[in-house]
Write an enzyme that holds these catalytic residues in place. Structure first.
Site, short mmCIF file in Angstrom:
data_model
loop_
_atom_site.label_atom_id
_atom_site.label_comp_id
_atom_site.label_asym_id
_atom_site.label_seq_id
_atom_site.Cartn_x
_atom_site.Cartn_y
_atom_site.Cartn_z
N ASP A 66 0.82 -1.22 0.00
CA ASP A 66 0.00 0.00 0.00
C ASP A 66 0.85 1.27 0.00
O ASP A 66 2.07 1.22 0.20
CB ASP A 66 -0.97 0.00 1.20
CG ASP A 66 -0.35 -0.56 2.47
OD1 ASP A 66 0.90 -0.51 2.59
OD2 ASP A 66 -1.09 -1.05 3.33
N ASN A 134 -7.81 -2.68 14.11
CA ASN A 134 -9.18 -3.00 13.69
C ASN A 134 -9.23 -4.25 12.79
O ASN A 134 -10.26 -4.58 12.23
CB ASN A 134 -9.82 -1.80 12.97
CG ASN A 134 -9.11 -1.44 11.67
OD1 ASN A 134 -8.13 -2.09 11.29
ND2 ASN A 134 -9.58 -0.42 11.00
N HIS A 136 -7.43 -4.72 9.94
CA HIS A 136 -7.12 -4.55 8.51
C HIS A 136 -5.82 -5.27 8.14
O HIS A 136 -4.91 -5.41 8.95
CB HIS A 136 -7.12 -3.08 8.08
CG HIS A 136 -5.98 -2.24 8.59
ND1 HIS A 136 -6.13 -0.93 8.95
CD2 HIS A 136 -4.67 -2.50 8.78
CE1 HIS A 136 -4.96 -0.44 9.33
NE2 HIS A 136 -4.07 -1.38 9.24
N GLU A 141 -9.88 -2.30 5.01
CA GLU A 141 -10.52 -1.94 6.28
C GLU A 141 -11.78 -2.79 6.51
O GLU A 141 -12.39 -3.27 5.56
CB GLU A 141 -10.91 -0.46 6.25
CG GLU A 141 -9.74 0.51 6.10
CD GLU A 141 -9.01 0.78 7.41
OE1 GLU A 141 -8.80 -0.16 8.20
OE2 GLU A 141 -8.61 1.95 7.63
C1 F6R Z 1 1.23 -1.25 6.12
C2 F6R Z 1 0.02 -2.05 6.23
C3 F6R Z 1 -0.80 -2.06 7.46
C4 F6R Z 1 0.02 -2.28 8.74
C5 F6R Z 1 -0.86 -2.24 9.97
C6 F6R Z 1 -0.07 -2.42 11.25
O1 F6R Z 1 1.88 -1.48 4.89
O2 F6R Z 1 -0.32 -2.70 5.28
O3 F6R Z 1 -1.77 -3.07 7.36
O4 F6R Z 1 0.66 -3.51 8.64
O5 F6R Z 1 -1.54 -1.03 10.01
O6 F6R Z 1 0.80 -1.34 11.41
P1 F6R Z 1 1.87 -1.32 12.57
O7 F6R Z 1 2.84 -2.40 12.28
O8 F6R Z 1 2.51 0.04 12.49
O9 F6R Z 1 1.13 -1.56 13.85
#
Ligand code: F6R
Length: 256
Positions: A66, A134, A136, A141
């Site tokens: 992403d 959440n 994702h 989401e």
């Molecule tokens: C980022 C991504 C998100 C993160 C998730 C957890 O490329 O795809 O799904 O993996 O938001 O983020 P952290 O590791 O910062 O808690």
């Protein structure tokens, strides 16, 4: 699903990097699907270390999950910048082999199609995932439906609040992103989901033990044949009994 619980995120990162190393060594053209955020930093540190000890990454293609819309590669909080800083600057991955969605593309629909074309040409062997509080994965989401293809997503307030830790103030957090859809994630040959810290314990338990539901996007990984969930003790709290052993129903799920 294979569940692996480590004492520290560092140890977990070393384990996940060893899984990637196996793919890198055994495939003529290995394709790694990569994530950003706090969680995978330990993985990148370990992979860089493996490279310093001789692991050749010149045949590797990378496809990131992403990118924020509105942030170019020179913005310090863009995922492109993150990847340079934590992985690309320290390895011999060729610039031509690196793929991220372009968050400043003028035509976002075309950009999503372009990205799906790249994935079609480079099927992912190893998909690294973090998980949002959440549930994702990528930026898919919680919703009534999950989109299959690469798409533009409006980030939920919970995600914006969580990601504010990387910005000076919450107003600076982009509200939209481009993300891979769930199809590309589920079509990867092998998936490694990493999660650390007490704030992930609840969503990890829901994703691994609960029903498959679109309002817990990570639960869809239960449908995949080769998923390894790599945790530290804190994030695994709800998956173990009072002695710290994996709960019985999870031992039965283990297909390693
Ligand atoms: C980022 C991504 C998100 C993160 C998730 C957890 O490329 O795809 O799904 O993996 O938001 O983020 P952290 O590791 O910062 O808690």
């Amino acid at each position: 699903m294979n569940i692996r619980i480590f004492d520290t995120p560092h140890e977990a990162g070393v384990y996940a990097a060893a899984l990637a190393e196996h793919i890198i060594k055994n495939r003529p053209k290995p394709v790694l699907g990569l994530a950003t955020g706090a969680t995978p930093i330990h993985f990148y540190q370990a992979l860089v270390r493996l490279h310093q000890y001789g692991l050749d990454l010149s045949r590797v293609t990378t496809i990131n999950l992403d990118e924020y819309i509105g942030l170019g590669p020179s913005h310090e909080q863009s995922y492109s910048y993150f990847m340079q800083k934590h992985l690309f600057d320290h390895t011999n991955i060729l610039p031509d082999h690196i793929h991220l969605p372009n968050g400043i593309a003028t035509n976002l629909e075309m950009e999503c199609n372009r990205y799906d074309g790249i994935i079609q040409k480079n099927p992912i062997h190893f998909q690294l995932l973090g998980i949002g509080v959440n549930g994702h994965i990528g930026f898919n989401e919680p919703d009534d439906l999950l989109q299959s293809k690469t798409h533009v997503v409006r980030l939920q307030l919970e995600t914006v609040k969580s990601n504010a830790r990387f910005f000076n103030q919450i107003e600076e957090v982009p509200k939209k992103a481009i993300t891979l859809g769930v199809q590309a994630i589920l079509q990867s040959e092998q998936i490694v989901l990493m999660a650390f810290g007490p704030e992930k314990a609840n969503i990890v338990a829901k994703s691994v033990l609960g029903n498959v539901r679109t309002d817990v996007p990570a639960s869809i990984l239960q449908l995949h044949k080769q998923v390894t969930v790599v945790l530290d003790r804190e994030s695994a709290k709800q998956l173990v009994d009072e002695y710290g052993n994996l709960r019985t129903e999870l031992k039965r799920m283990d297909n390693s």
